[in-house]
Design an enzyme around this catalytic site. Sequence first.
Site, PDB file in Angstrom:
ATOM      1  N   GLU A 195      13.215  42.267 -19.484  1.00  0.00           N
ATOM      2  CA  GLU A 195      12.708  43.123 -18.397  1.00  0.00           C
ATOM      3  C   GLU A 195      13.460  42.851 -17.103  1.00  0.00           C
ATOM      4  OE1 GLU A 195       8.415  44.231 -16.359  1.00  0.00           O
ATOM      5  OE2 GLU A 195       8.645  42.263 -17.324  1.00  0.00           O
TER       6      GLU A 195
ATOM      7  N   GLU B 120      -0.054  45.163 -21.219  1.00  0.00           N
ATOM      8  CA  GLU B 120       0.474  46.405 -20.635  1.00  0.00           C
ATOM      9  C   GLU B 120       0.790  47.337 -21.809  1.00  0.00           C
ATOM     10  OE1 GLU B 120       3.176  47.821 -16.848  1.00  0.00           O
ATOM     11  OE2 GLU B 120       3.079  45.716 -17.407  1.00  0.00           O
TER      12      GLU B 120
HETATM   13  C1  BGC Z   1       6.392  48.167 -16.371  1.00  0.00           C
HETATM   14  C2  BGC Z   1       7.609  48.988 -16.301  1.00  0.00           C
HETATM   15  C3  BGC Z   1       7.389  50.136 -15.368  1.00  0.00           C
HETATM   16  C4  BGC Z   1       7.062  49.586 -14.037  1.00  0.00           C
HETATM   17  C5  BGC Z   1       6.830  50.613 -12.989  1.00  0.00           C
HETATM   18  C6  BGC Z   1       6.031  47.701 -14.999  1.00  0.00           C
HETATM   19  O1  BGC Z   1       4.880  47.023 -15.008  1.00  0.00           O
HETATM   20  O2  BGC Z   1       6.546  47.144 -17.253  1.00  0.00           O
HETATM   21  O3  BGC Z   1       7.980  49.302 -17.543  1.00  0.00           O
HETATM   22  O4  BGC Z   1       8.462  50.986 -15.353  1.00  0.00           O
HETATM   23  O5  BGC Z   1       5.902  48.776 -14.086  1.00  0.00           O
HETATM   24  O6  BGC Z   1       6.503  49.963 -11.891  1.00  0.00           O
END
Ligand code: BGC
Length: 902
Positions: free
Chosen positions: A760, A490
């Site tokens: 996260e 990502e």
């Molecule tokens: C990301 C986040 C993002 C989110 C939004 C995730 O996959 O890691 O940072 O804000 O998606 O849905």
Amino acid sequence: MSALTPVDLRCEYLEEPHGLETAHPRFSWALAGDGTALRQTAYAICAGRDESAVAQGRGDLWQSGWIESDDQLWQPWRGEALTSDMQVFWSVRLRDDRGQVSGWAPPRRILTGLMQPGDWSAQWIARYFVLPAGREAPADNSYDNPWQARPADYLRREVVLGADVLRATANVSALGLYELHINGRRIGDEVMQPGWTDYHQRALYECHDVTGALRRGANAIGAVLGEGWYSGRVGHNQRRAGNHYGGRPAFLCQIHVELADGSSVRIVTDEQWRTAQGPIRYSDFLMGEHYDATLERDGWSEPGHETTLWQPVEVFDPDPAPPRLTASKSPPVRETRRFAGKCLGRSGSEWIFDFGQNIAGYVELRIEGAQRGDRFTLRHAEVLDPDGALYTANLRHAVATDHYTARGDGAETFKPHFTFHGFRFAGLTLPDGIAPGAVRLEAIAIQSDLPDTGRIETGNALVNQLASNIEWSQRGNFLSVPTDCPQRDERYGWSADAQVFWRTAGFVMDTSGFYAKWLDDILDAQLDDGAFTDVAPSKPLNPYRLTGQPGAPGWGDGPVIMCWQHWLRYGDRALLEQAWPALRRWSAYIAEGNPDHLRVNRVHNNYGDWLSVGPASDRTMVATAYWAYVEDLMAKIAEVLGQETHAAQHRRTAEQVRAAFNAAFVDDAGRITGDTQTAYLLALDFDLLPEEQRLHARDNLLRTLEAADGHLQTGFLGVKHLCRVLADNGAVDYAFRLLLNDTYPSWGFSIRQGATTIWERWDGWTPEGGFQSANMNSFNHYAYGSVGEWLYARLAGIDWDETGPGFRKLCLRPLFDHRIGRVAASYRAATGEVRSDWEMTGQRVRWSVELPPNVTGMVELAETARAVGLDGAALAPAARCFAIGPGRHDIEIEIALAEETG
Ligand code: BGC
């Protein structure tokens, strides 16, 4: 001689811009003093081509003379317009409020870039996709390379210079990543250059001073090219073929050389260059790197190197069009810290090394006594699983593995070139006959090398670790763009993660240039209909990738919020002017889609309070709350820009959205739809409720916290408001309870599990034991670290004052608590260093606060606190609110026991 000293001199956003493109740049400086002189009353700037003359105040380009002003930020150049390819030195001196004059500050250098597109004569060059007839490439016997990551291209040419070199500047860019080498020497200490942009629109270039690298006679210029964000694997990577922006990396270089015989030479990329492949068999962000040292080409960037087997390069125009070339406004990415690896023992075929800190970067391997062809493999992980093996499932498609094939001639050192990993641990597989003792591992952290500005240390170990985890999540994700995470497939510039964290980020590091660069990416990504995107840089029209996705509430709103915060922190009006048309288009985009002032349309992925736990917040409620907030900020920005009509229009829209919010989501008892912590936090912090409803909302918030057994449940959007709203609404104790909680969900829970960065998810490692779903479980996401701003603003008590942008004025609102005991903090603001140190003994606090010259502050103590002494004088009556000026102030404070305040 004045006791005032100009420090932290900056031209535009940088200490030393390499590639300045503004003919009339702006200058800023901070002030330092010994507290005797309190204000600057005038300044003088001089600039010229001769550094030592400028150091004496003699400049052949501009002498401002005394300018009667106490301004120190963004002061305009009033000399002759600067032009391309200049080397300029500048300095400043001050007069203080006692009429004393300071010395000239040590000169700073500016390298101007190539300001006009016409200044470029260099051409983009790359390795042919298909070689011209009769020039077959040698067979490639590298490691299994499921993703067909490309070998790095080596490029070079030779040039003879007929005289000594007086000055030489290399303007360099790449579609992909480059290392520049001249006469066998690597130029510069930057990595991952030139950085990430939407290469279909823009590519960054960097100016390198190569005067010392070139010489009379034969010279060789060389470059190594990596795929990077241009043609490498980036983001959610199903197709595995990479080619994010293009199919092969390309290089652009233009060197201007002034010679002692008065002549000048321009060395450019063109068909005279030649290319070959070498030891870097592939080097890709997600794959990792395979470096085969048996294929090294000794002397490849020195004159006289044998190039029979090298091929011609292709000169071409990048698809869909040559990108606009702009010099970076942000400090470059550099290696900033090293961590020695501690061997924890063996797990399967791997030796496990712990570097003690989760970082973005790579491992440097030092090997003694390997045989030629010996292979070393390094895998990377943020955490170990319960039996001590690397846990890599959360990396998803990121392979994050480096391979080194040894040369076999004594001591060898390897570190990757064009890849980085998110990790704390590494697993090393050794060739037979090599013991772990024969290798030394160091983890090297890389980041955009922003100046550090904040430091905070308290008497509470958990809070100190939290502050460190916040800092390291910022370091691990500020890499050319602010990414969500550095480890998995990502690593996008997600805008909500950034906006909730931006106020914190600005305390920890100088984000001014970094944001100015990213804002260009955000504006490049804005869609034709006015929508900002969820992530920037983006690549529009990409069906299976979400870059180019129109922004969701909280996400697309990011630019408005960050522009406003940038203004408050740095007082940089020009950036607001640059962004304003785009911000207006976003605001119109929302309004046109939602005539009823409830934000139900144009919300796209509408993520809501992403990754909250417990009951989910109503997404339309969250979206509408954000709309009101954004319109408030638009009105404020319009006022700063003197656009009263627009300001009135945005104020009106904000009122209409507020009214719609209350009508749709707030019942008579003050309950808000969804009844979540975030609902009450947004309503209170965005000031959405009528006065009489605020206390209800506060009580409802406390009720939802009690219902969660005194724990937070907030997601990305709610978390940043928690401690601030509680502390600002008479529940200070609750704010500290949440801050110091260490059971799930809390910041402390991850710390108790050994976290060295922000997770996260609150349950990255679940309270029941076991990892959260590997589909989305990063251990290095800064969004939940947005509490950091509260540590600075309320534990240290250092915060901006909207009436004095750029930290000309401060709000000083420290909260003293025995569970914290003491705080030692400082923040290097644009105007100068602010220090705040306090120690609590019983119900008394000794607080010393120091403001730089030119800066004033308004102290506002908590309800329970009273200042009884200031600078050695008793304060009678004791005070809760009072103003202080520049210099150091020692304040005695008494804390009333809670019940005493009734
Ligand atoms: C990301 C986040 C993002 C989110 C939004 C995730 O996959 O890691 O940072 O804000 O998606 O849905």
